[in-house]
Design a protein around this motif. Sequence first.
Motif, PDB file in Angstrom:
ATOM      1  N   TYR A 154      44.937 -21.467  48.530  1.00 42.32           N
ATOM      2  CA  TYR A 154      45.544 -20.146  48.780  1.00 42.32           C
ATOM      3  C   TYR A 154      45.411 -19.196  47.589  1.00 42.32           C
ATOM      4  O   TYR A 154      46.290 -18.394  47.311  1.00 42.32           O
ATOM      5  CB  TYR A 154      47.011 -20.298  49.210  1.00 42.32           C
ATOM      6  N   VAL A 155      44.308 -19.327  46.886  1.00 42.04           N
ATOM      7  CA  VAL A 155      43.974 -18.387  45.825  1.00 42.04           C
ATOM      8  C   VAL A 155      43.113 -17.277  46.416  1.00 42.04           C
ATOM      9  O   VAL A 155      42.335 -17.498  47.348  1.00 42.04           O
ATOM     10  CB  VAL A 155      43.228 -19.103  44.678  1.00 42.04           C
ATOM     11  N   SER A 156      43.253 -16.067  45.894  1.00 47.03           N
ATOM     12  CA  SER A 156      42.535 -14.916  46.436  1.00 47.03           C
ATOM     13  C   SER A 156      41.098 -14.849  45.913  1.00 47.03           C
ATOM     14  O   SER A 156      40.774 -15.379  44.848  1.00 47.03           O
ATOM     15  CB  SER A 156      43.259 -13.618  46.066  1.00 47.03           C
ATOM     16  N   THR A 157      40.256 -14.184  46.658  1.00 42.36           N
ATOM     17  CA  THR A 157      38.887 -13.878  46.245  1.00 42.36           C
ATOM     18  C   THR A 157      38.723 -12.365  46.242  1.00 42.36           C
ATOM     19  O   THR A 157      39.094 -11.696  47.217  1.00 42.36           O
ATOM     20  CB  THR A 157      37.856 -14.499  47.194  1.00 42.36           C
ATOM     21  N   ASN A 158      38.216 -11.827  45.150  1.00 42.96           N
ATOM     22  CA  ASN A 158      37.993 -10.377  45.094  1.00 42.96           C
ATOM     23  C   ASN A 158      36.542 -10.090  44.774  1.00 42.96           C
ATOM     24  O   ASN A 158      35.836 -10.924  44.210  1.00 42.96           O
ATOM     25  CB  ASN A 158      38.910  -9.723  44.055  1.00 42.96           C
ATOM     26  N   GLY A 159      36.099  -8.920  45.150  1.00 44.35           N
ATOM     27  CA  GLY A 159      34.730  -8.491  44.886  1.00 44.35           C
ATOM     28  C   GLY A 159      34.665  -7.002  44.637  1.00 44.35           C
ATOM     29  O   GLY A 159      35.541  -6.249  45.086  1.00 44.35           O
ATOM     30  N   TYR A 160      33.652  -6.586  43.874  1.00 44.74           N
ATOM     31  CA  TYR A 160      33.483  -5.152  43.620  1.00 44.74           C
ATOM     32  C   TYR A 160      32.016  -4.857  43.368  1.00 44.74           C
ATOM     33  O   TYR A 160      31.221  -5.749  43.048  1.00 44.74           O
ATOM     34  CB  TYR A 160      34.315  -4.699  42.415  1.00 44.74           C
ATOM     35  N   ILE A 161      31.667  -3.591  43.510  1.00 48.85           N
ATOM     36  CA  ILE A 161      30.353  -3.091  43.095  1.00 48.85           C
ATOM     37  C   ILE A 161      30.557  -1.690  42.537  1.00 48.85           C
ATOM     38  O   ILE A 161      31.329  -0.897  43.100  1.00 48.85           O
ATOM     39  CB  ILE A 161      29.336  -3.099  44.256  1.00 48.85           C
ATOM     40  N   ILE A 162      29.921  -1.422  41.412  1.00 50.55           N
ATOM     41  CA  ILE A 162      30.066  -0.142  40.718  1.00 50.55           C
ATOM     42  C   ILE A 162      28.718   0.573  40.711  1.00 50.55           C
ATOM     43  O   ILE A 162      27.683  -0.039  40.441  1.00 50.55           O
ATOM     44  CB  ILE A 162      30.559  -0.341  39.269  1.00 50.55           C
ATOM     45  N   TYR A 163      28.752   1.856  41.021  1.00 54.88           N
ATOM     46  CA  TYR A 163      27.550   2.680  41.046  1.00 54.88           C
ATOM     47  C   TYR A 163      27.632   3.770  39.973  1.00 54.88           C
ATOM     48  O   TYR A 163      28.700   4.340  39.733  1.00 54.88           O
ATOM     49  CB  TYR A 163      27.401   3.381  42.389  1.00 54.88           C
ATOM     50  N   LEU A 164      26.493   4.029  39.346  1.00 58.10           N
ATOM     51  CA  LEU A 164      26.311   5.227  38.531  1.00 58.10           C
ATOM     52  C   LEU A 164      25.434   6.154  39.344  1.00 58.10           C
ATOM     53  O   LEU A 164      24.219   5.937  39.444  1.00 58.10           O
ATOM     54  CB  LEU A 164      25.658   4.890  37.188  1.00 58.10           C
ATOM     55  N   GLY A 165      26.041   7.143  39.977  1.00 56.79           N
ATOM     56  CA  GLY A 165      25.314   7.949  40.948  1.00 56.79           C
ATOM     57  C   GLY A 165      24.907   7.077  42.129  1.00 56.79           C
ATOM     58  O   GLY A 165      25.729   6.436  42.766  1.00 56.79           O
ATOM     59  N   GLN A 166      23.600   6.999  42.400  1.00 58.46           N
ATOM     60  CA  GLN A 166      23.080   6.153  43.473  1.00 58.46           C
ATOM     61  C   GLN A 166      22.773   4.734  43.023  1.00 58.46           C
ATOM     62  O   GLN A 166      22.443   3.881  43.859  1.00 58.46           O
ATOM     63  CB  GLN A 166      21.789   6.779  44.035  1.00 58.46           C
ATOM     64  N   ASN A 167      22.890   4.464  41.727  1.00 58.65           N
ATOM     65  CA  ASN A 167      22.386   3.213  41.178  1.00 58.65           C
ATOM     66  C   ASN A 167      23.485   2.167  41.024  1.00 58.65           C
ATOM     67  O   ASN A 167      24.468   2.399  40.305  1.00 58.65           O
ATOM     68  CB  ASN A 167      21.744   3.464  39.814  1.00 58.65           C
ATOM     69  N   PRO A 168      23.334   1.002  41.658  1.00 61.34           N
ATOM     70  CA  PRO A 168      24.281  -0.085  41.421  1.00 61.34           C
ATOM     71  C   PRO A 168      24.071  -0.659  40.028  1.00 61.34           C
ATOM     72  O   PRO A 168      22.954  -1.010  39.651  1.00 61.34           O
ATOM     73  CB  PRO A 168      23.922  -1.107  42.506  1.00 61.34           C
ATOM     74  N   ILE A 169      25.138  -0.737  39.239  1.00 58.17           N
ATOM     75  CA  ILE A 169      24.982  -1.180  37.851  1.00 58.17           C
ATOM     76  C   ILE A 169      25.825  -2.407  37.528  1.00 58.17           C
ATOM     77  O   ILE A 169      25.593  -3.071  36.516  1.00 58.17           O
ATOM     78  CB  ILE A 169      25.333  -0.055  36.856  1.00 58.17           C
ATOM     79  N   SER A 170      26.796  -2.745  38.377  1.00 61.03           N
ATOM     80  CA  SER A 170      27.615  -3.926  38.117  1.00 61.03           C
ATOM     81  C   SER A 170      28.246  -4.395  39.425  1.00 61.03           C
ATOM     82  O   SER A 170      28.691  -3.569  40.223  1.00 61.03           O
ATOM     83  CB  SER A 170      28.713  -3.600  37.094  1.00 61.03           C
ATOM     84  N   TRP A 171      28.268  -5.719  39.625  1.00 63.75           N
ATOM     85  CA  TRP A 171      28.890  -6.262  40.825  1.00 63.75           C
ATOM     86  C   TRP A 171      29.352  -7.682  40.560  1.00 63.75           C
ATOM     87  O   TRP A 171      28.852  -8.365  39.668  1.00 63.75           O
ATOM     88  CB  TRP A 171      27.922  -6.241  42.010  1.00 63.75           C
ATOM     89  N   SER A 172      30.326  -8.117  41.340  1.00 65.48           N
ATOM     90  CA  SER A 172      30.866  -9.462  41.146  1.00 65.48           C
ATOM     91  C   SER A 172      31.664  -9.877  42.358  1.00 65.48           C
ATOM     92  O   SER A 172      32.187  -9.036  43.105  1.00 65.48           O
ATOM     93  CB  SER A 172      31.767  -9.494  39.896  1.00 65.48           C
ATOM     94  N   SER A 173      31.746 -11.186  42.580  1.00 69.14           N
ATOM     95  CA  SER A 173      32.631 -11.768  43.568  1.00 69.14           C
ATOM     96  C   SER A 173      33.230 -13.010  42.951  1.00 69.14           C
ATOM     97  O   SER A 173      32.511 -13.946  42.603  1.00 69.14           O
ATOM     98  CB  SER A 173      31.866 -12.126  44.847  1.00 69.14           C
ATOM     99  N   ASN A 174      34.547 -13.000  42.763  1.00 66.55           N
ATOM    100  CA  ASN A 174      35.200 -14.087  42.034  1.00 66.55           C
ATOM    101  C   ASN A 174      36.456 -14.554  42.748  1.00 66.55           C
ATOM    102  O   ASN A 174      37.194 -13.768  43.330  1.00 66.55           O
ATOM    103  CB  ASN A 174      35.593 -13.633  40.621  1.00 66.55           C
ATOM    104  N   LYS A 175      36.680 -15.861  42.686  1.00 61.37           N
ATOM    105  CA  LYS A 175      37.924 -16.433  43.173  1.00 61.37           C
ATOM    106  C   LYS A 175      38.975 -16.270  42.092  1.00 61.37           C
ATOM    107  O   LYS A 175      38.725 -16.577  40.936  1.00 61.37           O
ATOM    108  CB  LYS A 175      37.708 -17.903  43.522  1.00 61.37           C
TER     109      LYS A 175
END
Length: 213
Positions: free
Chosen positions: A192-213
């Motif tokens: 019952y631990v959560s999982t989160n994810g994100y993606i960061i864009y600079l304008g149209q360009n994806p520059i950072s992303w992650s999916s972590n428990k």
Amino acid sequence: MSTSTNTTGNTITYILVYVDDIIVTGNDNHRIQTVLHSFAARFSIKGPVDLHYFLGIQVTRTDSGVRLSQQKYINDRLYKANMTDAKPIATPLPTTPKLKLDSASPLQDATQYRSVVGSLQYLAFTRPDISYAVGRFSQFMHKPTGDHWQAAKRVLRYLSGTRSHVIFLHKKTPLTLHAFSDADWAGDTDDYVSTNGYIIYLGQNPISWSSNK
């Protein structure tokens, strides 16, 4: 990976070093050449060439930007797993049922599972679409089961049909940051631990992303 940044006025120079692979880039060609000549005076290095490959990532310049691809790496992984001609599938993982620690019987030999998951971790450098799946597989490395192995092979089938997917970095794009995030609160039925994810864009360009428990 070691990274160094030098800023003088409006001139920025970046140096990335991994073992004996080096990238020197920036917004001033004269400064870049100065740095390269400085390296050549101290070390035995090959003549500078335009960037094509770095750590297995293929770099292709176009008039509108840069393509980052690991298609050759995908082909090599599929060949190694004897899945070169695997039937493609549309998604990396099904939404249900979720993988569990004790699903099915443990693999008698987990070597191939661990090898495939390790290669998928590296592939996620340019494939944010498999980040969640890779994160899930990594949680079972100590005791993978038959279900975990079948799920890993499903991702290979997904990659078989999406080998040409790339990260494209646009040359002309607004310098504004925006991000998307989501969380599966207490969604893992094992603990019952959560999982989160994100993606960061600079304008149209994806520059950072992650999916972590």
